[in-house]
Motif scaffolding. Sequence first.
Motif, PDB file in Angstrom:
ATOM      1  N   GLY A  62       0.843  -1.201   0.090  1.00  0.00           N
ATOM      2  CA  GLY A  62      -0.233  -0.038   0.134  1.00  0.00           C
ATOM      3  C   GLY A  62       1.148   1.466   0.103  1.00  0.00           C
ATOM      4  N   ARG A  63       1.630   1.184   0.378  1.00  0.00           N
ATOM      5  CA  ARG A  63       2.453   2.340   0.641  1.00  0.00           C
ATOM      6  C   ARG A  63       3.488   2.412  -0.701  1.00  0.00           C
ATOM      7  NH1 ARG A  63       4.891  -0.213   5.927  1.00  0.00           N
ATOM      8  NH2 ARG A  63       3.506   0.723   7.525  1.00  0.00           N
ATOM      9  N   MET A  64       3.521   1.441  -0.851  1.00  0.00           N
ATOM     10  CA  MET A  64       4.289   1.434  -2.404  1.00  0.00           C
ATOM     11  C   MET A  64       3.265   2.163  -3.216  1.00  0.00           C
ATOM     12  SD  MET A  64       7.432   0.839  -2.399  1.00  0.00           S
ATOM     13  CE  MET A  64       8.448   1.180  -4.196  1.00  0.00           C
ATOM     14  N   ASN A  65       2.417   1.987  -3.093  1.00  0.00           N
ATOM     15  CA  ASN A  65       1.783   2.395  -4.943  1.00  0.00           C
ATOM     16  C   ASN A  65       1.057   3.429  -4.490  1.00  0.00           C
ATOM     17  OD1 ASN A  65       1.269  -0.119  -5.528  1.00  0.00           O
ATOM     18  ND2 ASN A  65      -0.524  -1.279  -4.540  1.00  0.00           N
ATOM     19  N   ALA A  66       1.576   4.247  -2.636  1.00  0.00           N
ATOM     20  CA  ALA A  66       0.924   5.663  -3.095  1.00  0.00           C
ATOM     21  C   ALA A  66       2.569   5.959  -3.339  1.00  0.00           C
ATOM     22  CB  ALA A  66       0.693   5.787  -1.201  1.00  0.00           C
ATOM     23  N   VAL A  67       3.321   5.393  -3.238  1.00  0.00           N
ATOM     24  CA  VAL A  67       4.252   6.626  -3.258  1.00  0.00           C
ATOM     25  C   VAL A  67       5.199   7.053  -5.361  1.00  0.00           C
ATOM     26  CG1 VAL A  67       7.532   6.603  -2.941  1.00  0.00           C
ATOM     27  CG2 VAL A  67       5.578   6.111  -1.028  1.00  0.00           C
ATOM     28  N   LEU A  68       4.860   5.309  -4.817  1.00  0.00           N
ATOM     29  CA  LEU A  68       5.636   5.549  -6.700  1.00  0.00           C
ATOM     30  C   LEU A  68       4.545   6.251  -7.600  1.00  0.00           C
ATOM     31  CD1 LEU A  68       7.341   3.464  -7.485  1.00  0.00           C
ATOM     32  CD2 LEU A  68       5.013   1.955  -8.833  1.00  0.00           C
ATOM     33  N   PRO A  69       3.523   6.722  -7.756  1.00  0.00           N
ATOM     34  CA  PRO A  69       3.614   7.986  -8.932  1.00  0.00           C
ATOM     35  C   PRO A  69       4.125   8.917  -8.651  1.00  0.00           C
ATOM     36  CG  PRO A  69       1.556   6.513  -7.554  1.00  0.00           C
ATOM     37  CD  PRO A  69       2.820   6.674  -6.592  1.00  0.00           C
ATOM     38  N   MET A  70       4.415   9.502  -6.998  1.00  0.00           N
ATOM     39  CA  MET A  70       5.483  10.844  -7.050  1.00  0.00           C
ATOM     40  C   MET A  70       5.951  10.463  -7.083  1.00  0.00           C
ATOM     41  SD  MET A  70       4.738  11.556  -3.155  1.00  0.00           S
ATOM     42  CE  MET A  70       4.317  10.409  -2.257  1.00  0.00           C
ATOM     43  N   ILE A  71       7.464   9.264  -6.938  1.00  0.00           N
ATOM     44  CA  ILE A  71       8.708   8.952  -7.849  1.00  0.00           C
ATOM     45  C   ILE A  71       8.758   9.103  -9.516  1.00  0.00           C
ATOM     46  CG2 ILE A  71      10.581   7.260  -7.753  1.00  0.00           C
ATOM     47  CD1 ILE A  71       9.271   6.242  -5.377  1.00  0.00           C
ATOM     48  N   MET A  72       7.426   8.513 -10.094  1.00  0.00           N
ATOM     49  CA  MET A  72       7.955   8.168 -11.303  1.00  0.00           C
ATOM     50  C   MET A  72       7.151  10.402 -11.710  1.00  0.00           C
ATOM     51  SD  MET A  72       5.586   5.674 -11.959  1.00  0.00           S
ATOM     52  CE  MET A  72       6.261   3.708 -12.410  1.00  0.00           C
ATOM     53  N   GLY A  73       6.381  10.623 -10.763  1.00  0.00           N
ATOM     54  CA  GLY A  73       6.153  12.229 -11.586  1.00  0.00           C
ATOM     55  C   GLY A  73       7.387  13.277 -11.284  1.00  0.00           C
ATOM     56  N   LEU A  74       8.344  12.752  -9.956  1.00  0.00           N
ATOM     57  CA  LEU A  74       9.607  13.670 -10.241  1.00  0.00           C
ATOM     58  C   LEU A  74      10.010  13.186 -11.554  1.00  0.00           C
ATOM     59  CD1 LEU A  74      10.305  15.481  -8.086  1.00  0.00           C
ATOM     60  CD2 LEU A  74      12.097  13.573  -7.505  1.00  0.00           C
ATOM     61  N   GLY A  75      10.324  12.073 -11.890  1.00  0.00           N
ATOM     62  CA  GLY A  75      10.867  11.721 -12.922  1.00  0.00           C
ATOM     63  C   GLY A  75      10.279  12.410 -14.830  1.00  0.00           C
ATOM     64  N   HIS A  76       9.154  12.450 -14.291  1.00  0.00           N
ATOM     65  CA  HIS A  76       8.057  12.821 -15.580  1.00  0.00           C
ATOM     66  C   HIS A  76       8.855  14.927 -15.164  1.00  0.00           C
ATOM     67  CE1 HIS A  76       5.281   9.989 -15.873  1.00  0.00           C
ATOM     68  NE2 HIS A  76       7.028   9.732 -16.926  1.00  0.00           N
ATOM     69  N   THR A  77       8.902  15.008 -14.424  1.00  0.00           N
ATOM     70  CA  THR A  77       9.234  16.701 -13.836  1.00  0.00           C
ATOM     71  C   THR A  77      10.738  16.731 -14.201  1.00  0.00           C
ATOM     72  OG1 THR A  77       7.505  17.029 -12.555  1.00  0.00           O
ATOM     73  CG2 THR A  77       8.872  18.006 -12.535  1.00  0.00           C
ATOM     74  N   LEU A  78      11.994  15.632 -13.578  1.00  0.00           N
ATOM     75  CA  LEU A  78      13.282  16.159 -13.524  1.00  0.00           C
ATOM     76  C   LEU A  78      13.241  15.953 -15.179  1.00  0.00           C
ATOM     77  CD1 LEU A  78      14.292  15.505 -10.655  1.00  0.00           C
ATOM     78  CD2 LEU A  78      13.806  17.967 -11.311  1.00  0.00           C
ATOM     79  N   GLY A  79      13.285  14.858 -15.251  1.00  0.00           N
ATOM     80  CA  GLY A  79      13.801  14.474 -17.115  1.00  0.00           C
ATOM     81  C   GLY A  79      13.884  15.718 -17.939  1.00  0.00           C
ATOM     82  N   PRO A  80      12.750  16.268 -18.495  1.00  0.00           N
ATOM     83  CA  PRO A  80      12.397  17.444 -19.440  1.00  0.00           C
ATOM     84  C   PRO A  80      13.312  18.657 -19.382  1.00  0.00           C
ATOM     85  CG  PRO A  80       9.667  16.428 -19.564  1.00  0.00           C
ATOM     86  CD  PRO A  80      10.733  15.725 -18.222  1.00  0.00           C
ATOM     87  N   LEU A  81      13.894  18.700 -17.856  1.00  0.00           N
ATOM     88  CA  LEU A  81      14.087  20.321 -17.477  1.00  0.00           C
ATOM     89  C   LEU A  81      15.400  19.514 -17.037  1.00  0.00           C
ATOM     90  CD1 LEU A  81      12.504  21.017 -13.683  1.00  0.00           C
ATOM     91  CD2 LEU A  81      11.827  22.411 -16.205  1.00  0.00           C
TER      92      LEU A  81
END
Length: 121
Positions: A62-81
């Motif tokens: 449950g914790r992983m399912n909550a945290v994983l979208p934030m980690i992926m979102g960070l990659g989607h944010t920092l990658g283009p930058l």
Amino acid sequence: MKVIRRIVYGGILYAFGFGMLSMLNTLVFFFVSAFIFTLGEIILSISVTPFIVNHTPASHRGRMNAVLPMIMGLGHTLGPLGMGTLLKTFTIENGWVLVGIVAGISSFFMLWLEKYDHRMA
């Protein structure tokens, strides 16, 4: 086929498809490249979640399912930058080479992980 092996194959398709964009610049090869990295994306999209579930203790899923979208979102944010910053200095062809190399190295590390983790299913 093992889940991690599918991830390796998907990463190789990413590396090859994105790497093609740096060397071949005709419309036909653009579509071939898009087809190749789309196959990689499909393979990865059906393989990453089972890999994560199989390697997360039941008490922490449950914790992983909550945290994983934030980690992926960070990659989607920092990658283009990050890539945008690099493209101020380098050409777009060099950017695609970098993306291909990163995907290839990531695939190698997943292959290496498969050899040392006997729980892979």
